[in-house]
Scaffold this active site. Sequence first.
Site, PDB file in Angstrom:
ATOM      1  N   PRO A   1      25.433  68.740  -9.344  1.00 32.51           N
ATOM      2  CA  PRO A   1      24.641  67.509  -9.467  1.00 32.51           C
ATOM      3  C   PRO A   1      23.144  67.782  -9.342  1.00 32.51           C
ATOM      4  CG  PRO A   1      26.560  67.098  -8.123  1.00 32.51           C
ATOM      5  CD  PRO A   1      26.521  68.593  -8.388  1.00 32.51           C
ATOM      6  N   CYS A   2      22.386  67.220 -10.278  1.00 30.60           N
ATOM      7  CA  CYS A   2      20.945  67.487 -10.327  1.00 30.60           C
ATOM      8  C   CYS A   2      20.115  66.428  -9.596  1.00 30.60           C
ATOM      9  CB  CYS A   2      20.484  67.595 -11.771  1.00 30.60           C
ATOM     10  SG  CYS A   2      20.683  66.060 -12.706  1.00 30.60           S
ATOM     11  N   GLN A   3      20.707  65.287  -9.278  1.00 32.41           N
ATOM     12  CA  GLN A   3      19.939  64.199  -8.690  1.00 32.41           C
ATOM     13  C   GLN A   3      19.154  64.608  -7.433  1.00 32.41           C
ATOM     14  OE1 GLN A   3      23.146  64.132  -9.531  1.00 32.41           O
ATOM     15  NE2 GLN A   3      23.737  62.221 -10.511  1.00 32.41           N
TER      16      GLN A   3
END
Length: 183
Positions: free
Chosen positions: A107-109
Amino acid sequence: SSHQKRDGLRMIEFFSGIGGMRYGVERALEIIQQQRQQQQSPSAQFFLSSCIAYEISLQANATYAHNFSHDTEKGKNKAFYVKTKLVEQLKPKDLDNQADLWTMSPPCQPFTTTRNAKQNGSQDKRTNGFKALMNLLRSIQHKPMWILLENVKGFVGSSSLQEWYECLHECGYTWREYLLNPI
């Protein structure tokens, strides 16, 4: 060696989304195979012999199954499937000696630099799967030969990336890092 000679490349795709990493790997293997045939090189075969994908999103998994329906249809080919499962739920026996290549798009968030992003980095609970994967990599005896990780520019310089470097070093890997522009 734990990497005995076999036909094809065995792949595990973590945080698989709709299968972008798998598509890229399959396309790269096709290009290598074509180049070798044009050069009339000895006949090593370059193809994906298995791919297990892990993703928690039901919608992404449905799209993944559609994108690769030629081999992910229920019961059609046990070497290729997408599984709705958190990486944190995986056990060493699920991964030990199961793949030559691991690909992942954690996940890049937590690392994105877009406006209004919280940028909590490794404190963000969405990094738990990535942390679990590092622990799993450390704990398995027969590790993958290659690992491909993709993330956003904000991941560079993060404490999570530093932890990843430490994990790779402890596990005996060397690495190359690239910052790519999609344009």
